[in-house]
Write a protein that holds these residues in place. Structure first.
Motif, PDB file in Angstrom:
ATOM      1  N   LEU A 198     -29.088 -38.776  75.306  1.00  0.00           N
ATOM      2  CA  LEU A 198     -29.641 -38.143  76.502  1.00  0.00           C
ATOM      3  C   LEU A 198     -29.287 -36.660  76.544  1.00  0.00           C
ATOM      4  O   LEU A 198     -30.153 -35.799  76.789  1.00  0.00           O
ATOM      5  N   LEU A 202     -31.583 -33.231  76.393  1.00  0.00           N
ATOM      6  CA  LEU A 202     -31.484 -32.154  77.385  1.00  0.00           C
ATOM      7  C   LEU A 202     -31.098 -30.830  76.737  1.00  0.00           C
ATOM      8  O   LEU A 202     -31.538 -29.760  77.183  1.00  0.00           O
ATOM      9  N   ARG A 205     -34.127 -29.254  75.195  1.00  0.00           N
ATOM     10  CA  ARG A 205     -35.018 -28.670  76.203  1.00  0.00           C
ATOM     11  C   ARG A 205     -34.368 -27.481  76.918  1.00  0.00           C
ATOM     12  O   ARG A 205     -35.080 -26.576  77.380  1.00  0.00           O
ATOM     13  N   VAL A 419     -33.789 -45.456  87.142  1.00  0.00           N
ATOM     14  CA  VAL A 419     -34.264 -44.309  86.360  1.00  0.00           C
ATOM     15  C   VAL A 419     -34.544 -43.121  87.273  1.00  0.00           C
ATOM     16  O   VAL A 419     -34.197 -41.970  86.958  1.00  0.00           O
ATOM     17  N   TRP A 420     -35.149 -43.398  88.427  1.00  0.00           N
ATOM     18  CA  TRP A 420     -35.435 -42.320  89.384  1.00  0.00           C
ATOM     19  C   TRP A 420     -34.151 -41.653  89.864  1.00  0.00           C
ATOM     20  O   TRP A 420     -34.067 -40.421  89.945  1.00  0.00           O
ATOM     21  N   MET A 422     -31.257 -41.530  88.326  1.00  0.00           N
ATOM     22  CA  MET A 422     -30.639 -40.768  87.246  1.00  0.00           C
ATOM     23  C   MET A 422     -31.392 -39.466  86.987  1.00  0.00           C
ATOM     24  O   MET A 422     -30.782 -38.422  86.728  1.00  0.00           O
ATOM     25  N   GLN A 423     -32.719 -39.512  87.056  1.00  0.00           N
ATOM     26  CA  GLN A 423     -33.505 -38.289  86.886  1.00  0.00           C
ATOM     27  C   GLN A 423     -33.175 -37.276  87.983  1.00  0.00           C
ATOM     28  O   GLN A 423     -33.091 -36.072  87.733  1.00  0.00           O
ATOM     29  N   ARG A 424     -32.969 -37.785  89.196  1.00  0.00           N
ATOM     30  CA  ARG A 424     -32.634 -36.897  90.312  1.00  0.00           C
ATOM     31  C   ARG A 424     -31.274 -36.237  90.093  1.00  0.00           C
ATOM     32  O   ARG A 424     -31.097 -35.041  90.384  1.00  0.00           O
ATOM     33  N   GLN A 425     -30.309 -36.995  89.564  1.00  0.00           N
ATOM     34  CA  GLN A 425     -28.984 -36.425  89.284  1.00  0.00           C
ATOM     35  C   GLN A 425     -29.076 -35.320  88.238  1.00  0.00           C
ATOM     36  O   GLN A 425     -28.431 -34.273  88.363  1.00  0.00           O
ATOM     37  N   ILE A 426     -29.890 -35.555  87.197  1.00  0.00           N
ATOM     38  CA  ILE A 426     -30.055 -34.544  86.145  1.00  0.00           C
ATOM     39  C   ILE A 426     -30.729 -33.295  86.707  1.00  0.00           C
ATOM     40  O   ILE A 426     -30.338 -32.153  86.409  1.00  0.00           O
ATOM     41  N   SER A 427     -31.744 -33.496  87.546  1.00  0.00           N
ATOM     42  CA  SER A 427     -32.442 -32.353  88.158  1.00  0.00           C
ATOM     43  C   SER A 427     -31.498 -31.554  89.036  1.00  0.00           C
ATOM     44  O   SER A 427     -31.520 -30.310  89.024  1.00  0.00           O
ATOM     45  N   HIS A 430     -29.193 -29.450  86.817  1.00  0.00           N
ATOM     46  CA  HIS A 430     -29.861 -28.280  86.244  1.00  0.00           C
ATOM     47  C   HIS A 430     -30.128 -27.220  87.313  1.00  0.00           C
ATOM     48  O   HIS A 430     -30.064 -26.017  87.024  1.00  0.00           O
TER      49      HIS A 430
END
Length: 443
Positions: A198, A202, A205, A419-420, A422-427, A430
Motif C-alpha cells: 500500500l 502511495l 503516486r 475500504v471507504w 481506510m481511503q478516508r484515513q489516507i486522504s 495526505h
C-alpha cells in the motif's frame, strides 16, 4: 444446495473474511508501536504521524474483527449444535482465555489512542506493545481450539460420549504449537506485505511524501524476516502432520501410492479417478525428507486409507501449492529487500521495485486463505478428527442457504465500509502533509 454444503460455505466465508481482520489485528499494533519507538529515539515527527495514522487503522480493524469474530462464535453453536454439545466442555478453555486477551487488548488500545500527551511517553509506547501482545495471545488461543479439532485430546470417547475431560490437555494438544507458530508468523508476513504494498503504491503516486518510504521500510523489514522464518515453521508443521494426519499430507501432495524415497510435487493437477497427478514436476526423495528428515523414509499414500475418508484432493493440493508458491515469492522479495537495505538502499525507491511490492500486496493474505483451506478442507470428512464426521454435526434446521447468503452480503457490505474508512484515513493524512508542506513554503 443441501444444508451441509450451505453450513460449510457459511463458515468458510465467515472465516475467510475474519482471518484477514484477525491477522491485521495481531500484527499491526507492533507496526504502530515500532513507529512510535522510532519517534521517541529520533525525534522525527513523521514517525509520530505514522504511529497515529496506523493506530486509527488498528482501531478500525479491531472493531471489524470483534464483529466478525462474534458472528463466528454464534455460527459454531447455530450451525453445528451436535459438535458444540460434545466439544464445548472440552475445548471451551482457549475461547475463554481468548475473551480475556480481547478485553486486555481493548483496554490497551484505548490507552494508546487517547493517551497521547496524557501518559508518560514510554508508558504510552508500552501500551502499544500491550495491544500487540494481547492480539497475539488472542490469536494463539483461537488456533489452539482449532488445533484440537485436528488433534483431539483431553478426554476419553466412550459410547459416543466424552468422559474424563481435561481442558488443559485439550488446549495444549499435539497440534497447538505448530499451528500457532505457523499462523502467528503468517499474520505478520501477510500484514507486512499488504502494508508495504500500500505504501509503495502511495509512494509511486506521491514521491514527495517521505513518510511512505519510512512506513515501507518498517513494514518490509518485518515482512522480510517473517517470510524467511515461515518455511522453518512450515517444516515443523509438515513433520507434525506427517505423524498425526498422514492422510492430510497425502492429499496435500496428491501422493497416491505408499512409497519410500517419496518425491515432492511442484504444481500438477490430481486425477483422482486414475489416481495420478498430471503436469507436475517431481523432486525425488524430497517429500520423505521434509516429512521425516530421511530421504528413504516411507510416506503413506492416499490408497492406504478408505476412499470415503479422503478429503477433496484437488482442492487441498491446489491450495497447498498456492500457499507454498506465494510464500516462496514473498521470501525472495524479502531477501531482495534486505540485500538492498544493506548494500544499495537507493534501489528500494526505484519504480520497478516499488511496482513489485504493489503486485505482492495481496500475496500474504492469499497464502493465509490457502493455508486455512488446507487445514480445514484437509481434515474432512471429520469435524473432530477421527471422532465425529462433519455431516453428523450439522444443524437439522432447513433452509441454511438463506443465512449463508445473508451473512455473505453482510460481510461484503462490511468490506465496502472498511475500504471507504481506510481511503478516508489516507486522504486525511495526505491533506495534513500537503498543508504542512504549503506552510513551510510560505514561511
Amino acid at each position: 444446495m443441501d444444508d451441509l454444503l450451505a453450513a460449510r460455505l457459511q463458515m468458510a466465508i465467515s472465516l475467510g473474511f475474519h482471518i484477514v481482520f484477525a491477522c491485521i489485528g495481531i500484527a499491526m499494533p507492533f507496526f504502530m508501536a515500532f513507529a512510535e519507538y522510532k519517534w521517541l529515539r529520533t525525534g522525527d515527527e513523521q514517525y509520530k504521524k505514522l504511529a497515529k495514522t496506523w493506530s486509527k487503522g488498528v482501531a478500525i480493524f479491531f472493531a471489524t474483527g470483534a464483529v466478525s469474530g462474534t458472528v463466528l462464535s454464534f455460527e459454531l453453536g447455530l450451525l453445528w449444535p451436535t459438535f458444540m454439545e460434545h466439544a464445548g466442555p472440552i475445548f471451551g478453555m482457549p475461547f475463554s482465555w481468548e475473551g480475556t486477551a480481547f478485553f486486555l487488548e481493548a483496554i490497551a488500545l484505548g490507552l494508546f489512542l487517547y493517551g497521547w500527551n496524557r501518559l508518560n511517553k514510554w508508558v504510552h509506547f508500552a501500551s502499544g506493545i500491550a495491544v500487540g501482545l494481547s492480539g497475539v495471545a488472542s490469536g494463539i488461543f483461537v488456533v489452539a481450539a482449532n488445533a484440537w479439532m485436528n488433534s483431539p485430546s483431553g478426554f476419553d470417547w466412550v459410547n459416543g460420549q466424552a468422559i474424563n475431560i481435561d481442558p488443559v490437555a485439550a488446549m495444549f494438544n499435539d497440534a497447538w504449537f505448530s499451528q500457532a507458530l505457523h499462523m502467528t508468523i503468517a499474520a505478520f508476513e501477510a500484514t507486512a506485505f499488504a502494508v508495504a504494498g500500500l505504501h509503495a503504491f502511495l509512494l509511486l503516486r506521491n514521491p514527495q511524501f517521505d513518510i511512505h518510504l519510512k512506513a515501507l521500510k518498517i513494514a518490509l523489514t518485518i515482512g522480510a524476516i517473517s517470510a524467511i522464518l515461515q518455511p522453518l515453521s512450515g517444516d515443523i508443521a509438515a513433520k507434525d502432520i506427517a505423524v498425526r494426519q498422514p492422510l492430510k499430507l497425502a492429499a496435500m501432495e496428491s501422493h497416491f501410492e505408499t512409497s519410500k524415497n517419496a518425491g515432492l510435487l511442484i504444481g500438477g493437477l490430481p486425477n483422482v479417478e486414475e489416481e495420478k497427478v498430471d503436469y507436475a514436476i517431481e523432486i525425488p526423495g524430497l517429500l520423505s525428507f521434509l516429512a521425516f528428515g530421511d530421504l528413504d523414509a516411507e510416506v503413506k499414500g492416499l490408497k492406504e486409507f478408505p476412499k470415503e475418508e479422503w478429503p477433496p484432493v484437488l482442492v487441498v493440493h491446489i491450495a497447498f501449492q498456492i500457499m507454498v508458491g506465494a510464500g516462496s515469492v514473498m521470501a525472495l522479495i524479502g531477501l531482495l529487500f534486505l540485500l538492498f537495505y544493506w548494500k544499495w538502499p537507493q534501489q528500494i525507491t526505484t519504480k520497478w521495485f516499488l511496482k513489485i511490492l504493489v503486485g505482492a500486496t495481496p500475496l500474504g493474505f492469499i497464502a493465509v486463505e490457502a493455508g486455512w483451506t488446507v487445514t480445514e478442507v484437509g481434515r474432512q470428512p471429520w469435524i473432530i478428527y477421527g471422532i465425529m464426521k462433519t455431516k453428523d454435526a450439522v444443524s437439522n434446521m432447513p433452509g441454511l442457504e438463506i443465512p449463508m447468503l445473508t451473512m455473505t452480503s453482510v460481510y461484503l457490505l462490511l468490506t465496502v465500509v472498511l475500504v471507504w474508512l481506510m481511503q478516508r484515513q489516507i486522504s486525511n493524512l495526505h491533506y495534513e502533509l500537503s498543508s504542512k508542506s504549503e506552510e513551510s513554503k510560505v514561511m
